[in-house]
Design a protein around this motif. Structure first.
Motif, PDB file in Angstrom:
ATOM      1  N   CYS A 278       0.830  -1.194   0.011  1.00 39.00           N
ATOM      2  CA  CYS A 278      -0.019   0.057  -0.019  1.00 39.00           C
ATOM      3  C   CYS A 278       0.992   1.205  -0.133  1.00 39.00           C
ATOM      4  O   CYS A 278       2.120   1.274   0.525  1.00 39.00           O
ATOM      5  N   MET A 279       0.317   2.111  -0.816  1.00 38.06           N
ATOM      6  CA  MET A 279       0.809   3.789  -0.627  1.00 38.06           C
ATOM      7  C   MET A 279      -0.264   4.457  -0.066  1.00 38.06           C
ATOM      8  O   MET A 279      -1.424   4.323  -0.911  1.00 38.06           O
ATOM      9  N   LEU A 280      -0.084   5.456   0.604  1.00 38.02           N
ATOM     10  CA  LEU A 280      -1.311   6.166   0.965  1.00 38.02           C
ATOM     11  C   LEU A 280      -1.021   7.579   0.413  1.00 38.02           C
ATOM     12  O   LEU A 280      -0.107   8.345   0.662  1.00 38.02           O
ATOM     13  N   MET A 281      -2.194   8.205  -0.111  1.00 38.12           N
ATOM     14  CA  MET A 281      -2.349   9.639  -0.639  1.00 38.12           C
ATOM     15  C   MET A 281      -3.581  10.232   0.058  1.00 38.12           C
ATOM     16  O   MET A 281      -3.444  10.187   1.283  1.00 38.12           O
ATOM     17  N   GLU A 282      -4.258  10.863  -0.469  1.00 31.83           N
ATOM     18  CA  GLU A 282      -5.483  11.287   0.140  1.00 31.83           C
ATOM     19  C   GLU A 282      -6.466   9.928   0.547  1.00 31.83           C
ATOM     20  O   GLU A 282      -7.501  10.197   1.162  1.00 31.83           O
ATOM     21  N   PHE A 283      -6.214   9.046   0.040  1.00 32.08           N
ATOM     22  CA  PHE A 283      -6.972   7.523   0.369  1.00 32.08           C
ATOM     23  C   PHE A 283      -5.928   6.669   0.060  1.00 32.08           C
ATOM     24  O   PHE A 283      -4.796   6.837  -0.564  1.00 32.08           O
ATOM     25  N   ARG A 284      -6.355   5.486   0.622  1.00 29.90           N
ATOM     26  CA  ARG A 284      -5.395   4.283   0.471  1.00 29.90           C
ATOM     27  C   ARG A 284      -5.340   3.898  -1.035  1.00 29.90           C
ATOM     28  O   ARG A 284      -6.354   3.359  -1.278  1.00 29.90           O
TER      29      ARG A 284
ATOM     30  N   LEU B 155       6.699   7.944  -9.700  1.00 29.16           N
ATOM     31  CA  LEU B 155       5.572   8.406  -9.070  1.00 29.16           C
ATOM     32  C   LEU B 155       4.640   9.383  -9.745  1.00 29.16           C
ATOM     33  O   LEU B 155       3.558   9.481  -9.620  1.00 29.16           O
ATOM     34  N   LEU B 156       5.272  10.056 -10.422  1.00 28.98           N
ATOM     35  CA  LEU B 156       4.621  11.381 -11.482  1.00 28.98           C
ATOM     36  C   LEU B 156       3.556  10.278 -12.360  1.00 28.98           C
ATOM     37  O   LEU B 156       2.448  10.567 -12.649  1.00 28.98           O
ATOM     38  N   GLU B 157       4.330   9.413 -12.888  1.00 27.82           N
ATOM     39  CA  GLU B 157       3.484   8.596 -14.137  1.00 27.82           C
ATOM     40  C   GLU B 157       2.321   7.834 -13.476  1.00 27.82           C
ATOM     41  O   GLU B 157       1.284   8.044 -14.163  1.00 27.82           O
ATOM     42  N   TYR B 158       2.372   7.388 -12.294  1.00 32.30           N
ATOM     43  CA  TYR B 158       1.284   6.681 -11.360  1.00 32.30           C
ATOM     44  C   TYR B 158       0.273   8.009 -11.276  1.00 32.30           C
ATOM     45  O   TYR B 158      -0.906   7.527 -11.468  1.00 32.30           O
ATOM     46  N   LEU B 159       0.496   8.868 -10.755  1.00 31.72           N
ATOM     47  CA  LEU B 159      -0.265   9.908 -10.298  1.00 31.72           C
ATOM     48  C   LEU B 159      -1.411  10.484 -11.452  1.00 31.72           C
ATOM     49  O   LEU B 159      -2.520  10.562 -11.177  1.00 31.72           O
ATOM     50  N   ARG B 160      -0.513  10.830 -12.295  1.00 34.84           N
ATOM     51  CA  ARG B 160      -1.329  11.339 -13.558  1.00 34.84           C
ATOM     52  C   ARG B 160      -2.119  10.224 -14.284  1.00 34.84           C
ATOM     53  O   ARG B 160      -3.396  10.445 -14.692  1.00 34.84           O
ATOM     54  N   ASP B 161      -1.690   9.073 -14.157  1.00 31.58           N
ATOM     55  CA  ASP B 161      -2.574   7.739 -14.670  1.00 31.58           C
ATOM     56  C   ASP B 161      -4.037   7.691 -13.862  1.00 31.58           C
ATOM     57  O   ASP B 161      -4.857   7.050 -14.556  1.00 31.58           O
TER      58      ASP B 161
ATOM     59  N   THR C 147      -0.711  15.469  -2.792  1.00 31.32           N
ATOM     60  CA  THR C 147      -0.470  16.247  -4.027  1.00 31.32           C
ATOM     61  C   THR C 147      -1.357  17.571  -4.013  1.00 31.32           C
ATOM     62  O   THR C 147      -2.025  17.861  -2.752  1.00 31.32           O
ATOM     63  N   VAL C 148      -1.280  18.286  -4.887  1.00 32.29           N
ATOM     64  CA  VAL C 148      -1.916  19.749  -5.042  1.00 32.29           C
ATOM     65  C   VAL C 148      -3.371  19.676  -4.721  1.00 32.29           C
ATOM     66  O   VAL C 148      -4.152  20.352  -3.981  1.00 32.29           O
ATOM     67  N   GLU C 149      -3.867  18.601  -5.122  1.00 35.48           N
ATOM     68  CA  GLU C 149      -5.458  18.314  -5.096  1.00 35.48           C
ATOM     69  C   GLU C 149      -5.706  18.165  -3.667  1.00 35.48           C
ATOM     70  O   GLU C 149      -6.691  18.439  -3.000  1.00 35.48           O
ATOM     71  N   GLY C 150      -4.982  17.590  -2.892  1.00 36.95           N
ATOM     72  CA  GLY C 150      -5.219  17.525  -1.411  1.00 36.95           C
ATOM     73  C   GLY C 150      -4.835  18.581  -0.580  1.00 36.95           C
ATOM     74  O   GLY C 150      -5.494  18.538   0.596  1.00 36.95           O
ATOM     75  N   VAL C 151      -4.335  19.634  -1.273  1.00 32.99           N
ATOM     76  CA  VAL C 151      -4.091  20.826  -0.357  1.00 32.99           C
ATOM     77  C   VAL C 151      -5.387  21.672   0.023  1.00 32.99           C
ATOM     78  O   VAL C 151      -5.823  22.224   0.651  1.00 32.99           O
ATOM     79  N   GLY C 152      -6.042  21.806  -1.515  1.00 29.46           N
ATOM     80  CA  GLY C 152      -7.359  22.678  -1.583  1.00 29.46           C
ATOM     81  C   GLY C 152      -7.777  23.070  -2.879  1.00 29.46           C
ATOM     82  O   GLY C 152      -6.900  22.674  -3.786  1.00 29.46           O
ATOM     83  N   ASN C 153      -9.000  23.004  -2.889  1.00 36.63           N
ATOM     84  CA  ASN C 153      -9.459  23.478  -4.655  1.00 36.63           C
ATOM     85  C   ASN C 153     -10.592  24.252  -4.438  1.00 36.63           C
ATOM     86  O   ASN C 153     -11.249  24.600  -3.232  1.00 36.63           O
ATOM     87  N   ARG C 154     -11.294  24.584  -5.366  1.00 38.70           N
ATOM     88  CA  ARG C 154     -12.432  25.723  -5.480  1.00 38.70           C
ATOM     89  C   ARG C 154     -13.497  25.089  -5.028  1.00 38.70           C
ATOM     90  O   ARG C 154     -14.564  25.713  -4.386  1.00 38.70           O
TER      91      ARG C 154
END
Length: 505
Positions: A4-10, A22-28, A82-89
């Motif tokens: 497992c790797m944890l981001m904003e969810f498991r 990591l970048l390729e995975y995040l964008r995928d 990632t930036v999505e986990g920091v905040g959005n509109r």
């Protein structure tokens, strides 16, 4: 095999992904706020924050990394934001995002997520508000080609530890009851605006001297209650396990947890590449199309991560990250006698301009040494400072070699196929012994050297005179390897050192 790797969810990943970054995975998976820019850790557009629990210090550590270089499996058991986990509109902007928007620090927006994440990681890792210098230093690995850096710096300086009087000639302590420093004018007012972290600021009414709030944004950052994501409790209890994974084209990825396991792997795969931050191997595989079949992560081998202060010097494990080394140097400079830390001060200054913060957060000192780049900023200093390298073979035998004898040619070092660099020993400097660094580049921040140097001189008192007893001057960028100025050394030894003008006669 699954892990497992944890981001904003498991996230649970399968085997076979060792070739992904990591970048390729995040964008995928749709987290496209993290951008692909240069692909070699130089622009910072791919910056994310990595968090993990350090069992030695018993603290959660947070730091920014370049996702374009980080192997996916290297962040196993870690928390990624990632930036999505920091905040959005939709759910509300983080104060960092609001401040940047209000300061007009973004135009095309491509680099903006990277700047946000670098600043976010600094604030999360700081126990106290950072200084203005620390803020500028944390952004050294982020490039912007359209806005210019002044509005970006201005946006982030509001988070700095500073005094309002520096800007307004009015300190908050001198304000009378009911007055408030207006974030727009910097003068005392009574509107009690919430400032940069709120919905509005102040504007003087044309009808009189009253102030009224004006909205700069459709989103109020104060309504975003989940600004700081909680470090997953699961990771506090998680135990590391050795990894044996695979990737495209027969690529094998190993993560040993003991030095003996590492030596066994090195004996079985003599041509295997040891990786820590992947800042060299990753570029070779991506941009030079070099196909390495076996990669061994050494990030969790305790013997390679030692960092000990001894009576006669510093013992530094080959896998110690540059950021950790810089922190240790600063600590010993404050704690030990000034004459002992001349070389440490030189390393502090050189590491400061070595690379961007994201690179220093993951790159290890052993990788920089063994890469043997002729323009390495640190190798001339290791040589000049009289450092010793400890080398271990697959049978556990250890030998020691002086740094100045370790480099043999262009990217060639005194390491057999079954040997690895175990640690570096940096001796304390003696009274009247001085070490100095030098670097000349096209720009100061995040740039390779045109020429660099490490210099050491040891003086002896003979009556009222100071005589050069020993010296070593090493240059990088002038030959296929870091080169010692042997004739210069021979010339200045025995010469008088003039105190007033710092000249050798």
């Amino acid at each position: 095999m699954r892990f497992c790797m944890l981001m904003e969810f498991r996230r649970v990943l399968s085997d076979g992904l060792a070739h992904l970054t990591l970048l390729e995975y995040l964008r995928d998976i749709g987290l496209t706020g993290t951008k692909l820019g240069c692909g070699e850790g130089g622009c910072g557009a791919c910056t994310v924050m990595v968090s993990h629990y350090n069992k030695v210090s018993k603290k959660c550590v947070h730091y920014a990394v370049n996702a374009c270089l980080a192997p996916l499996y290297s962040v196993e058991g870690m928390h990624i934001i990632t930036v999505e986990g920091v905040g959005n509109r939709k759910i509300g902007l983080h104060p960092i995002q609001e401040s940047l928007a209000r300061s007009h620090g973004s135009q095309c927006g491509f680099c903006t997520p990277g700047f946000i994440m670098s600043m976010y990681a600094l604030l999360r890792s700081s126990e106290v508000p950072p200084t203005e210098e620390q803020i500028e230093e944390c952004l050294a690995g982020n490039l912007c080609r359209c806005t210019g850096y002044r509005p970006i710096i201005d946006a982030f300086q509001v988070f700095a530890k500073t005094d309002d009087a520096f800007y307004t000639n009015t300190s908050s302590s001198s304000l009378q009851s009911g007055e408030f420093l207006c974030p727009s004018t910097g003068k005392p007012c009574s509107c009690k605006s919430k400032g940069l972290n709120g919905a509005g600021t102040c504007k003087q009414s044309t009808a009189g001297n009253k102030y009224e709030p004006v909205s700069y944004s459709e989103v109020d950052g104060n309504t975003y209650t989940d600004k700081e994501l909680i470090f997953p409790p699961e990771l506090l209890l998680r135990k590391l396990t050795p990894l044996n994974l695979n990737g495209f084209g027969g690529l094998k990825w190993f993560r040993p947890l003991k030095i003996q396991h590492l030596l066994e792997l090195k004996a079985k795969y003599p041509d295997a590449k040891l990786v820590m931050g992947n800042t060299e191997v990753g570029i070779e595989m991506r941009l030079k199309r070099i196909q390495y079949k076996v990669l061994i992560s050494v990030a969790h081998v305790p013997e390679l991560n030692i960092l000990n202060v001894k009576d006669d010097g510093l013992e530094i494990g080959a896998a110690v990250r540059l950021t950790e080394l810089l922190q240790m140097f600063r600590k010993v400079v404050n704690e030990r006698a000034a004459h002992e830390t001349s070389s440490c001060k030189a390393f502090i200054e050189q590491i400061k301009w070595f690379a961007g913060t994201q690179i220093k957060n993951v790159a290890c000192i052993g990788g920089n040494i063994c890469t043997a780049s002729p323009i390495s900023d640190l190798n001339p200093l290791w040589m000049a400072a009289g450092a010793k390298f400890q080398i271990i073979d697959c049978k556990g035998n250890i030998r020691t070699i002086m740094a100045e004898n370790f480099f043999l040619g262009y990217r060639k070092v005194d390491l057999a196929s079954g040997e690895i660099l175990l640690s570096i020993f940096l001796p304390w400097t003696r009274p009247l012994e001085y070490v100095k660094e030098f670097k000349q580049a096209h720009r100061r921040d995040d740039d390779i050297a045109i020429v660099n140097a490490g210099m050491r001189v040891f003086l002896e008192e003979k009556g009222e005179d100071l005589v050069v007893s020993d010296a070593l001057i090493v240059y990088g960028g002038v030959a296929p390897l870091s080169l010692s100025a042997v004739k210069t050394k021979e010339f200045i030894i025995g010469k008088n050192w003039i105190r007033s003008s710092c000249r050798v006669l």
